[in-house]
Scaffold this motif. Structure first.
Motif, PDB file in Angstrom:
ATOM      1  N   PHE A  65       5.044   8.421 -20.740  1.00 12.59           N
ATOM      2  CA  PHE A  65       4.900   8.027 -19.596  1.00 12.59           C
ATOM      3  C   PHE A  65       4.816   6.415 -19.575  1.00 12.59           C
ATOM      4  N   LEU A  66       3.812   6.052 -20.717  1.00 12.72           N
ATOM      5  CA  LEU A  66       3.590   4.633 -20.611  1.00 12.72           C
ATOM      6  C   LEU A  66       4.853   3.678 -21.071  1.00 12.72           C
ATOM      7  N   THR A  67       5.622   4.252 -21.913  1.00 14.76           N
ATOM      8  CA  THR A  67       6.882   3.546 -21.962  1.00 14.76           C
ATOM      9  C   THR A  67       7.859   3.352 -20.854  1.00 14.76           C
ATOM     10  N   VAL A  68       7.949   4.470 -20.168  1.00 14.45           N
ATOM     11  CA  VAL A  68       8.540   4.285 -18.540  1.00 14.45           C
ATOM     12  C   VAL A  68       8.009   3.294 -17.899  1.00 14.45           C
ATOM     13  N   HIS A  69       6.482   3.520 -17.685  1.00 13.40           N
ATOM     14  CA  HIS A  69       5.718   2.750 -16.874  1.00 13.40           C
ATOM     15  C   HIS A  69       6.003   1.048 -17.241  1.00 13.40           C
ATOM     16  N   ASN A  70       5.946   0.997 -18.308  1.00 10.97           N
ATOM     17  CA  ASN A  70       6.187  -0.598 -18.985  1.00 10.97           C
ATOM     18  C   ASN A  70       7.308  -1.116 -18.433  1.00 10.97           C
TER      19      ASN A  70
ATOM     20  N   ALA B   2       9.000  -1.110 -15.827  1.00  8.97           N
ATOM     21  CA  ALA B   2       8.875  -1.502 -14.740  1.00  8.97           C
ATOM     22  C   ALA B   2       8.902  -3.144 -14.775  1.00  8.97           C
ATOM     23  N   GLU B   3       8.828  -3.678 -15.575  1.00 10.04           N
ATOM     24  CA  GLU B   3       8.833  -5.302 -15.708  1.00 10.04           C
ATOM     25  C   GLU B   3      10.093  -5.557 -15.554  1.00 10.04           C
ATOM     26  N   VAL B   4      10.961  -4.840 -15.874  1.00  9.64           N
ATOM     27  CA  VAL B   4      12.543  -4.987 -15.418  1.00  9.64           C
ATOM     28  C   VAL B   4      12.818  -5.447 -14.288  1.00  9.64           C
ATOM     29  N   ILE B   5      12.160  -4.825 -13.297  1.00  9.17           N
ATOM     30  CA  ILE B   5      12.474  -4.972 -11.854  1.00  9.17           C
ATOM     31  C   ILE B   5      11.916  -6.394 -11.418  1.00  9.17           C
ATOM     32  N   THR B   6      10.659  -6.648 -12.113  1.00 10.83           N
ATOM     33  CA  THR B   6       9.880  -7.960 -11.814  1.00 10.83           C
ATOM     34  C   THR B   6      10.835  -9.099 -12.313  1.00 10.83           C
ATOM     35  N   CYS B   7      11.255  -9.013 -13.511  1.00  7.62           N
ATOM     36  CA  CYS B   7      11.954  -9.967 -14.196  1.00  7.62           C
ATOM     37  C   CYS B   7      13.362 -10.294 -13.444  1.00  7.62           C
TER      38      CYS B   7
ATOM     39  N   SER C  45       0.821  -1.118  -0.106  1.00  9.16           N
ATOM     40  CA  SER C  45       0.076  -0.036  -0.010  1.00  9.16           C
ATOM     41  C   SER C  45       0.943   1.315   0.191  1.00  9.16           C
ATOM     42  N   VAL C  46       1.887   1.067   0.603  1.00 11.25           N
ATOM     43  CA  VAL C  46       2.824   2.568   0.666  1.00 11.25           C
ATOM     44  C   VAL C  46       3.477   2.629  -0.844  1.00 11.25           C
ATOM     45  N   PHE C  47       3.828   1.576  -1.457  1.00  7.34           N
ATOM     46  CA  PHE C  47       4.173   1.849  -2.807  1.00  7.34           C
ATOM     47  C   PHE C  47       3.135   2.209  -3.850  1.00  7.34           C
ATOM     48  N   PHE C  48       1.882   1.782  -3.426  1.00 10.44           N
ATOM     49  CA  PHE C  48       0.737   2.230  -4.185  1.00 10.44           C
ATOM     50  C   PHE C  48       0.383   3.520  -4.138  1.00 10.44           C
ATOM     51  N   VAL C  49       0.808   3.997  -2.775  1.00  4.86           N
ATOM     52  CA  VAL C  49       0.578   5.664  -2.827  1.00  4.86           C
ATOM     53  C   VAL C  49       1.669   6.347  -3.640  1.00  4.86           C
ATOM     54  N   GLY C  50       3.097   5.687  -3.602  1.00  3.71           N
ATOM     55  CA  GLY C  50       4.169   6.332  -4.418  1.00  3.71           C
ATOM     56  C   GLY C  50       3.666   6.337  -6.015  1.00  3.71           C
ATOM     57  N   ILE C  51       3.190   5.072  -6.464  1.00  7.65           N
ATOM     58  CA  ILE C  51       2.715   4.938  -7.742  1.00  7.65           C
ATOM     59  C   ILE C  51       1.866   6.044  -8.367  1.00  7.65           C
ATOM     60  N   ILE C  52       0.532   6.135  -7.501  1.00  3.56           N
ATOM     61  CA  ILE C  52      -0.509   7.302  -7.960  1.00  3.56           C
ATOM     62  C   ILE C  52       0.309   8.641  -7.817  1.00  3.56           C
TER      63      ILE C  52
ATOM     64  N   ILE D 183      10.643   7.581 -10.375  1.00  3.30           N
ATOM     65  CA  ILE D 183      10.090   7.058  -9.101  1.00  3.30           C
ATOM     66  C   ILE D 183       8.971   6.275  -9.285  1.00  3.30           C
ATOM     67  N   HIS D 184       7.995   6.671 -10.058  1.00  3.19           N
ATOM     68  CA  HIS D 184       6.919   5.904 -10.745  1.00  3.19           C
ATOM     69  C   HIS D 184       7.277   4.382 -11.064  1.00  3.19           C
ATOM     70  N   PHE D 185       8.392   4.291 -11.737  1.00  2.00           N
ATOM     71  CA  PHE D 185       8.838   3.103 -12.222  1.00  2.00           C
ATOM     72  C   PHE D 185       9.496   2.126 -11.238  1.00  2.00           C
TER      73      PHE D 185
END
Length: 308
Positions: free
Chosen positions: A98-103, A105-110, A76-83, A156-158
């Protein structure tokens, strides 16, 4: 069921497009650059409507134990950071950027799956996330309207999106459903606003409280009493809520790769139409970065299908 999936997918794409366009209109065209208030309003509307829907029996939210709620609070803390960071970035950057940077973020998951959980990762998936990372990393170098603050908030959003996805994957076996998690996110975000406002009035230092600072600054907003501002804010809250519901519904009736495909379609449609609505200055290298990001996202959907 075969008819239900396309209808749900198209509804998801429509709400995704409308939600992004409405938020962009309020943040960039009307220039309401007070994300604390804007996102506070959106979470208030979303939380209120979700609570009412739950009480009326339209959606199911389980009575989670205190331990389950506490384990989800880091997310939830990171959810606040996201929005919050997302609103800051979206107010300054074009939607495709914005969407290119947002997408990316899959690098962190992978990276977490490969280096921490030691999961097998196909070469094609590694290539796809590298395409996403290269596209997002090179955009600032070729952006003719480079905005350092916009890209900083996008970074930061990423990070917040990537960490949130990691936590979500770690908690996927938890009894909390997607609606449970979103309900906790809403309550946590509203709790922050209440605590901040209470602190402000107790200490009598309005200028030292960021939410209160936004509040008093917003009183000078030129469109504060215009119907298009009020209607856009109302539409933003409602669209965000319906997008969340349709996201949960689409995930429940489709496989992971099918949801990823619908999400990709929604992003491509939104990014492709946004320059015609809001305008955008781009050169050939910048367009190549955007296309590379789209290619990386498409390959990611393909690898998701191959893994299922």
């Amino acid at each position: 069921m075969y008819l239900k999936r396309p209808v749900a997918g198209l509804s998801f794409c429509l709400f995704y497009l409308a939600s992004y366009f409405t938020n962009k209109y309020v943040l960039s065209v009307l220039k309401f650059t007070y994300p604390t208030l804007f996102q506070g309003w959106q979470t208030l509307v979303g939380g209120f409507l979700l609570h009412i829907s739950w009480k009326l029996g339209w959606v199911e939210i389980s009575y989670s134990s205190r331990s389950e709620v506490l384990t989800w609070l880091p997310a939830s803390v990171f959810f606040v950071g996201i929005i919050y960071a997302g609103s800051r970035a979206l107010s300054r950057l074009p939607i495709p950027v914005f969407l290119t940077v947002h997408n990316a973020a899959e690098v962190i998951t992978c990276g977490f799956q490969k280096f921490v959980q030691k999961e097998h990762t196909s070469l094609l998936k590694i290539c796809s996330v590298l395409f996403l990372l290269i596209a997002a990393g090179c955009l600032p170098l070729f952006d003719t309207e480079f905005d350092p603050d916009g890209y900083l908030w996008a970074l930061i959003h990423f990070i917040c999106v990537g960490v949130y996805k990691v936590i979500h994957k770690l908690w996927k076996t938890n009894s909390l459903s997607d609606l449970d998690q979103q309900y906790i996110n809403y309550v946590f975000r509203m709790g922050i606003n209440i605590v901040a406002a209470f602190t402000c009035f107790v200490v009598l230092l309005a200028s030292a409280s960021h939410p209160a600072g936004d509040l008093f600054s917003a009183l000078d907003f030129p469109f504060l009493y215009f119907y298009r501002f009020h209607s856009s804010c109302c539409a933003s809250g409602l669209l965000g809520f319906f997008l969340m519901l349709h996201t949960v519904k689409l995930k429940s009736i489709t496989s992971s790769w099918q949801y990823a495909a619908w999400s990709f379609l929604a992003k491509v449609t939104t990014a492709g139409l946004s320059p015609f609505i809001f305008g955008m200055t781009a050169n050939i290298p910048m367009i190549c970065c955007l296309l590379l990001g789209g290619l990386g996202e498409a390959l990611l959907v393909y690898t998701e299908r191959m893994d299922t």
